[in-house]
Design an enzyme around this catalytic site. Structure first.
Site, mmCIF file in Angstrom:
data_model
loop_
_atom_site.group_PDB
_atom_site.id
_atom_site.type_symbol
_atom_site.label_atom_id
_atom_site.label_comp_id
_atom_site.label_asym_id
_atom_site.label_seq_id
_atom_site.Cartn_x
_atom_site.Cartn_y
_atom_site.Cartn_z
ATOM 1 C CE LYS A 106 -4.045 1.720 2.555
ATOM 2 N NZ LYS A 106 -4.810 2.135 1.397
HETATM 3 N N1 PMP Z 1 -7.888 -1.833 -2.429
HETATM 4 C C1 PMP Z 1 -7.242 -0.652 -2.412
HETATM 5 C C2 PMP Z 1 -6.544 -0.197 -3.662
HETATM 6 C C3 PMP Z 1 -7.227 0.125 -1.242
HETATM 7 O O1 PMP Z 1 -6.593 1.298 -1.220
HETATM 8 C C4 PMP Z 1 -7.909 -0.336 -0.096
HETATM 9 C C5 PMP Z 1 -7.901 0.480 1.157
HETATM 10 N N2 PMP Z 1 -6.790 0.211 1.949
HETATM 11 C C6 PMP Z 1 -8.569 -1.576 -0.163
HETATM 12 C C7 PMP Z 1 -8.535 -2.293 -1.348
HETATM 13 C C8 PMP Z 1 -9.282 -2.120 1.035
HETATM 14 O O2 PMP Z 1 -8.368 -2.503 2.017
HETATM 15 P P1 PMP Z 1 -8.753 -2.549 3.557
HETATM 16 O O3 PMP Z 1 -9.979 -3.366 3.669
HETATM 17 O O4 PMP Z 1 -7.589 -3.186 4.209
HETATM 18 O O5 PMP Z 1 -8.968 -1.146 3.990
#
Ligand code: PMP
Length: 318
Positions: free
Chosen positions: A161
């Site tokens: 991320k």
């Molecule tokens: N995909 C992307 C590209 C994201 O930025 C996020 C947010 N972090 C998610 C999926 C969802 O991840 P999470 O459930 O861990 O927030």
């Protein structure tokens, strides 16, 4: 109570709590020019006994993973970061907020090669209501398939991320909004369904939950993982499946999921109604379960909540 959007008062900067206005970096910071930051999005929810952070350790583990993938030398362990997040929420006297831990090459350097550039870590609390808005939450979001694809596996590491990865998400989100859609669904580099700009995606058909595998260029979301686990415990069959675009068009239900977007139903995709175009019963049930665990009204049998200590009132205030 959810407030916002808006700032809070204190930001954690490598162990020191500084005022919001003082958490600044230089314009020549490497990450400003080259996207060299990794971050997390976490939520703290108010429960019957105060604030609880949802799956904090898993988020901090993913932060450490993202830093490792991008060779950012993190100074803090996962345990330290867990404590830093709890400390920052408490220092802001909050029981509910969005939390943005961030590790960045904040040192000044011209040139891409990240040699000996200072790395700093921040924890920011922010008042941030659900990402796609209350109307989408209630009625469902109108979305389109994006013309922008997720990065191919040998281009950007999508399991990290990282700041720079979000240029791709920005293109998709901007395109969707310009055309009056709430969000875009990106396909992967092979044309299979991947995810939204900042959310994962589920399709429901015949009571089976389908979601793209990590090989489809997605971030392995923690909300997605939570739904896969409690969805199975609620009796749903859950399948990670490579999905062709048209599978979206024949869904009974579809929804986005993520820390910021929580569980947001989808009403139309490319102007085709999803099911009968109302948030469906499976989405509703999963959402109730998710929000229930987050808010402490459904027992947290998974051990997903980290309580935030309530600040002791000053003696004079008692
Ligand atoms: N995909 C992307 C590209 C994201 O930025 C996020 C947010 N972090 C998610 C999926 C969802 O991840 P999470 O459930 O861990 O927030």
């Amino acid at each position: 109570m959810v407030r916002g959007p808006g700032p809070t008062t204190k930001i954690w900067r490598d162990g020191v709590l500084v005022d919001w206005a003082d958490a600044t970096i230089h314009v020549l910071a490497h990450s400003v020019h080259y996207g060299s930051s990794v971050f997390e999005g976490v939520r703290c929810y108010e429960g019957p006994n105060g604030g609880n952070v949802f799956r904090l350790r898993e988020h901090m583990r993913r932060l450490a993973d993202s830093a490792k993938i991008y060779r950012l030398a993190m100074k803090h362990s996962i345990d330290d970061m867990v404590n830093a997040v709890v400390e920052t929420i408490a220092a802001n006297d909050l029981t509910e907020c969005y939390i943005r831990p961030l590790v960045m090459r904040s040192g000044e350097q011209m040139g891409v090669w990240a040699k000996d550039i200072p790395v700093e870590t921040f924890v920011i609390c922010y008042h941030w209501p659900t990402l796609l808005g209350d109307a989408a939450m209630e009625k469902g979001a109108d979305v389109r398939v994006s013309s922008w694809r997720r990065a191919a596996p040998d281009t950007f590491p999508t399991l990290a991320k990282a700041g720079g990865n979000y240029l791709n998400s920005q293109l998709s989100a901007m395109e969707a909004r310009l055309d009056d859609y709430a969000e875009g669904i990106m396909l992967d580099s092979n044309g299979w369904v991947a995810e939204g700009s900042g959310q994962n995606l589920f399709v429901v058909r015949d009571n089976i939950l389908y979601t793209a595998p990590i090989s489809s260029g997605i971030l392995h979301g923690i909300t997605r993982d939570s739904i896969m686990r409690f969805g199975a415990d609620l009796g749903y069959e859950v399948k990670e499946m490579v999905m062709p675009r048209e599978f979206l068009y024949i869904a009974d239900e579809a929804f986005f999921c993520g820390t910021a977007a929580e569980i947001t139903p989808i009403r139309t995709i490319d102007q085709l109604p999803v099911g009968d175009a109302k948030p469906g019963p499976v989405t509703k049930r999963l959402r109730e379960q998710y929000m229930g665990i987050c808010r402490g009204t459904v027992p947290d049998k998974y051990g997903w909540l980290t309580p935030v200590p309530v600040a002791e009132p000053a003696a004079s205030a008692r």
